[in-house]
Design an enzyme around this catalytic site. Structure first.
Site, short mmCIF file in Angstrom:
data_model
loop_
_atom_site.label_atom_id
_atom_site.label_comp_id
_atom_site.label_asym_id
_atom_site.label_seq_id
_atom_site.Cartn_x
_atom_site.Cartn_y
_atom_site.Cartn_z
N ASP A 1 37.37 34.33 43.56
CA ASP A 1 38.27 35.28 42.89
C ASP A 1 39.83 34.86 42.90
OD1 ASP A 1 39.53 37.54 41.69
OD2 ASP A 1 39.39 38.84 43.54
N LYS B 1 46.44 36.30 42.48
CA LYS B 1 46.74 36.18 43.99
C LYS B 1 47.64 35.02 44.41
CE LYS B 1 41.66 37.68 45.11
NZ LYS B 1 42.08 39.11 45.66
N ASP C 1 34.02 36.39 48.30
CA ASP C 1 33.89 37.39 47.63
C ASP C 1 32.64 37.78 47.19
OD1 ASP C 1 35.50 39.70 46.73
OD2 ASP C 1 36.10 38.86 44.88
N ASP D 1 42.87 41.92 39.14
CA ASP D 1 42.34 41.61 40.40
C ASP D 1 41.56 42.54 40.75
OD1 ASP D 1 42.05 39.94 42.78
OD2 ASP D 1 43.85 40.72 43.64
N ARG E 1 35.25 46.00 40.95
CA ARG E 1 34.41 47.20 40.46
C ARG E 1 33.87 47.14 39.06
NH1 ARG E 1 40.30 49.74 41.85
NH2 ARG E 1 39.93 47.68 43.41
#
Length: 494
Positions: A265, A272, A283, A342, A346
């Site tokens: 990620d 990030k 992740d 980011d 979900r």
């Protein structure tokens, strides 16, 4: 490797419990006779420590048929818990490993109290032997030879078959947790979504489980727009992985596990910083937890029906990557305004949850390294939990207490639902803001669980540790593997 006997019969090392009591236990008193009272002297001089997790080594000098005794301090009996035992034995087994011991025994009954019986101790000892001695799988060219414990004897007066069964279950729990650790520690150029799917298929075939691995075209046909959006920028194809374990004759009361499988990620266009990106190979800790649990289920064959679903891809930046302000359509039909690329986990889980329901899940538990917010709230020792069903949550909570993997429930209020539903352009938004971030992520997932009993486990803080600890080295912990498996083993019990 594990055997049960009633008496000691010559070993390199024997592990013995030592409690902080006025008198030596009957087991230590018996040993002290062979040592001609010298153990009592060592205790009085405090050269044998009863403090929690203290390890005291005593050479027999030929007084018994055992070469060395390792006395494990456990503190006072009234404060003795399974957590104390796990930590102390973890340290003991690491000590044996450092000494390159290959033949060891544990005086099982010396660890038994009114709180913990011999079966409890046997299970924990076998489990912790694997956890405590786990080593990182590295890619260094200069690899050191590892000395393994080849023979481990449990000395007890209890029923041998029951103790052997407990040792087996504990061993399986420890080994599967280590399998999950190894997956999480793998570099992202090695563990892609394709490789994760191959691992899952091998696991399913080994344990005679049904499985499905959906390719991109099949996901498009099913409308999995949330997972596909996350994958949009990648050269690696996405995978929707499903393992199906049938432990009952009838396909009902199906427990569904959904594990986040983001193999790397970057944050996407919501990029990030460097320090936040390093380590994001982990992740997919939720996927690893689910696969570890399925390994235990495959070995122990509980009479339950279980589905494991893993939506997997990486989240990278490219000319084709999804962007903030995009509006996407999930498999459920609900539309989502992307405010933060980011907050991709979900999105993947949303389609994973919907797919698990399509496959027949009647109960849902999702596991994910989902938010930094849960670390701020609960630290690195406690997993955050959310639910729409207290009865299911209580079962997960009881399983976590049995495995010493603490969880803490976070709330879902109507105002939280209003925040994730606040969008001018779509049914939902994927990131309402930093305030209550862990709660926002879980509330978002609840929109896809809908009326299906569901528990969300955010392992962002517990999936990895920065330093070595009693149950292993720095790196992946295998968080929630044992809790998920124990939930299945105990599911529906009164």
């Amino acid at each position: 490797m594990f055997q049960v006997q009633k008496e000691l019969a010559g070993h390199e090392a024997v592990i013995v419990a030592l409690f902080e009591e006025e008198k030596m236990s009957s087991f230590v008193q018996e040993l002290d006779k062979a040592f001609e009272g010298q153990l009592q002297v060592l205790l009085e001089e405090k050269e044998l420590s009863t403090k929690k997790k203290a390890i005291s080594k005593v050479h027999s000098l030929g007084k018994t048929n055992v070469k060395r005794y390792y006395f494990v301090g456990l503190g006072k009996k009234e404060s003795y818990t399974t957590e104390t035992l796990r930590a102390a034995l973890g340290k003991a087994f690491k000590t044996l490993q450092a000494a390159k011991v290959q033949d060891a025994a544990i005086l099982l009954d010396s660890f038994v109290t009114e709180k913990l019986d011999a079966i409890d101790v046997a299970h924990i000892a076998a489990e912790v032997q694997g956890l405590g001695t786990y080593e990182l799988q590295t890619y260094k060219s200069d690899k050191k030879d590892r000395v393994e414990l080849e023979k481990f004897m449990a000395i007890t007066s209890e029923d041998a078959q029951e103790i052997e069964a407990a040792l087996t279950v504990g061993y399986v729990h420890g080994r599967a947790t280590n399998s999950a650790r190894t997956l999480v520690n793998m570099p992202p150029n090695v563990l892609t979504a394709t490789k994760l799917a191959e691992y899952a298929v091998e696991l399913a075939e080994k344990y005679d489980m049904d499985y499905k691995v959906l390719e991109k075209e099949e996901m498009e046909d099913l409308g999995m727009g949330a997972l596909l959006a996350v994958n949009q920028g990648s050269v690696e194809p996405p995978k929707m992985i499903a393992l199906i374990y049938k432990g009952k004759e009838e396909w009902k009361d199906v427990i569904g596990f959904v594990g986040k499988g983001i193999t790397y990620d970057t944050g996407g266009y919501s990029l990030k910083p460097r320090e936040g990106m390093v380590g994001m190979k982990g992740d997919m800790g939720g996927a690893a937890a689910v696969l570890g649990a399925m390994e235990i289920i495959g070995e122990l064959r509980p009479e339950q029906n279980v589905i494991a679903v893993i939506p997997s891809t990486d989240n990278v930046v490219s000319g084709t990557a999804f962007k903030p302000d995009d509006v996407i359509t999930s498999m459920s039909g609900k539309t989502i305004e992307v405010l933060n690329t980011d907050a991709e986990g979900r999105l993947a889980l949303a389609d994973g949850i919907t797919y698990a329901k399509k496959l027949g899940a009647n109960y849902l538990v999702d596991v994910a390294t989902l938010t930094g917010g849960v670390i701020v709230a609960l630290g690195n020792y406690t997993t955050g939990a959310m639910t729409n069903n207290e009865e299911l949550f209580e079962q997960v909570l009881e399983a976590s207490m049995e495995t010493d993997e603490p969880i803490w429930q976070l709330p879902i209020f109507d105002r939280d639902k209003e925040r994730v539903r606040n969008s001018k352009f779509a049914d939902l938004n994927n990131s309402p803001g930093r305030e209550g971030h862990a709660v926002m992520a879980g509330t978002f997932l609840g929109e896809f669980a809908e009326d299906t009993p569901w528990v969300h486990l955010d392992i962002a803080g517990t999936s990895e540790t920065k330093g070595a600890h009693d149950l292993g080295p720095a790196g992946a912990t295998g968080a929630m593997v044992r809790t998920l498996a124990t939930l299945v083993e105990r599911f529906g019990e009164e």
